[in-house]
Design an enzyme around this catalytic site. Structure first.
Site, short mmCIF file in Angstrom:
data_model
loop_
_atom_site.label_atom_id
_atom_site.label_comp_id
_atom_site.label_asym_id
_atom_site.label_seq_id
_atom_site.Cartn_x
_atom_site.Cartn_y
_atom_site.Cartn_z
CB SER A 196 21.92 26.58 20.64
OG SER A 196 22.52 26.97 21.77
CB SER A 197 23.04 31.77 21.05
OG SER A 197 23.69 32.94 21.25
CE1 TYR B 226 18.28 34.56 22.03
CE2 TYR B 226 20.66 34.99 22.50
CZ TYR B 226 19.82 34.45 21.56
OH TYR B 226 19.94 33.78 20.45
CE LYS C 257 18.30 30.97 21.10
NZ LYS C 257 17.48 30.22 20.26
#
Length: 258
Positions: A148-149, A163, A167
């Protein structure tokens, strides 16, 4: 306990020819897993990773697919089945790391439809269909780790909403799959890196004193992360000690915005 805690296990790491994926593949190979090193276009880079794993005493092979294409993902698993059967006698997986992704560093005002669609094709559709094809091959007690982020939790000055949204979708899939496959002893977790010094981040982070200072100012550990930091965290989630951890969003960011 032997240091080869993943001996006898098989792993598929997508986007493993460079950056985070390379560090993850090399760590899992070092822990004894047979690693399928996925790449999109750069076979030479993937072969280098395979060579590094073998040189360190592990085993690996390269597989190719365009992760944004369902047909290409189907072809990947046909190749994977053959390779695993040849090497182990069966087309079984134990560990899936959904790492492949793209991250154009652009704000909403500069995001066109093609870029938006490409982001969701690779970062969400790719994760979904790779996992769909992997789940029937994944042995009970297996591991799924979705990269993920930190941007799905907090923005912190980073203006890349498309973006970040991909995620967020990965985080939702993680929780859904943890429930769906928990009865088989399969754990599913999302690992969220912070700012990591990789080629993907080179344009805004590497050798950029202003960006580096900004990241450190909102981070507890006051350094830029390395790909190996993420490889080590994935190794925990892939190993036996994480057996009671599932459905979680786990941030490996050095304490970003806490």
């Amino acid at each position: 306990m032997s240091s080869k805690i993943l001996e006898g296990k098989t792993a598929l790491v997508t986007g493993a020819s460079r950056g985070l994926g390379r560090a993850i593949a090399e760590r899992l190979g070092g822990d004894g897993a047979l690693v399928a090193v996925h790449y999109g276009k750069n076979r030479e880079a993937a072969d280098t990773v395979v060579g590094q794993i073998k040189a360190a005493g592990g085993d690996a092979f390269a597989v190719q697919a365009e992760i944004g294409s369902v047909k290409s993902i189907e072809d990947l698993f046909a190749t994977l089945d053959k390779e695993l059967t040849t090497r182990t006698g069966a087309a079984h997986l134990d560990i899936l790391v959904n790492n492949a992704g793209i991250a154009p560093n652009i704000p909403m005002e500069q995001t066109d439809e093609d870029t938006f669609d490409r982001l969701f094709d690779v970062n969400v559709k790719g994760v979904f269909f790779v996992t769909k094809h992997a789940i029937g091959r994944l042995r009970d007690g297996g591991r799924i780790i979705n990269i993920s982020s930190g941007l799905s939790r907090a923005v912190g000055g980073m203006d890349i909403p498309a973006y970040s949204a991909t995620k967020g979708a990965v985080d939702v899939l993680t929780r859904q799959w943890a429930v769906a496959y928990g009865g088989r002893g399969i754990t599913v977790n999302a690992l969220a890196p912070g700012a990591i010094d990789t080629d993907m981040n080179a344009g805004w982070l590497r050798d950029n004193a202003e960006s580096e200072a900004m990241i450190k100012s909102v981070q507890a550990l006051k350094r830029i992360g390395k790909a190996e930091d993420i490889g080590d965290a994935v190794a925990f989630l892939a190993g036996p000690d994480s057996r009671w951890v599932t459905g979680q969003y786990i941030e490996a960011s050095g304490g970003w915005l806490i």
